[in-house]
Design a protein around this motif. Structure first.
Motif, short mmCIF file in Angstrom:
data_model
loop_
_atom_site.label_atom_id
_atom_site.label_comp_id
_atom_site.label_asym_id
_atom_site.label_seq_id
_atom_site.Cartn_x
_atom_site.Cartn_y
_atom_site.Cartn_z
N LYS A 32 -0.46 10.78 -26.57
CA LYS A 32 0.12 9.77 -25.34
C LYS A 32 1.29 9.03 -25.18
N LEU A 39 4.11 11.43 -24.93
CA LEU A 39 4.37 11.08 -23.39
C LEU A 39 4.90 11.23 -22.54
N ARG A 42 8.77 10.49 -23.38
CA ARG A 42 9.02 11.53 -22.69
C ARG A 42 8.94 10.69 -21.19
N ARG A 43 8.45 10.86 -20.42
CA ARG A 43 8.49 10.33 -19.25
C ARG A 43 9.31 8.76 -19.04
#
Length: 102
Positions: free
Chosen positions: A13, A16, A19-20
């Protein structure tokens, strides 16, 4: 999850989310989109959550980050061009299908 954390040094999590936010930084620097549009494009459903996480990870709010990034570098890419590149292209009918029908 343990294997992922051991390999990448963070949970899936957290990876991610990071990276977002990295993708959002790129869009804020180079695309002429609103912060809300960028929020949705990178996968957040809440503008408040996006802004909070962005600030936690970068030390600046998204609008502050954009203002600082735009003081130098090339002008931003218009949002309409960016959206054209991300729009799905409909599949063309296969020539064999046309011959079978006729």
């Amino acid at each position: 999850m343990r294997s992922f954390a051991a390999a990448y040094g963070e949970t899936p999590k957290a990876y991610l989310t990071r990276r977002r936010i990295e993708r959002a930084q790129d869009l804020l620097r180079g695309a002429n989109l609103t912060v809300t549009e960028i929020c949705v494009l990178v996968g957040f459903s809440s503008l408040g959550t996006f802004s909070r996480r962005f600030t936690e990870l970068t030390g600046r709010a998204p609008t502050e980050y954009r203002a600082a990034a735009r003081t130098s570098g090339p002008p931003p890419v218009p949002g309409c061009f960016l959206m054209m590149g991300t729009r799905p292209v409909p599949a063309l009918p296969d020539k064999a299908d046309d011959r079978a029908a006729g």
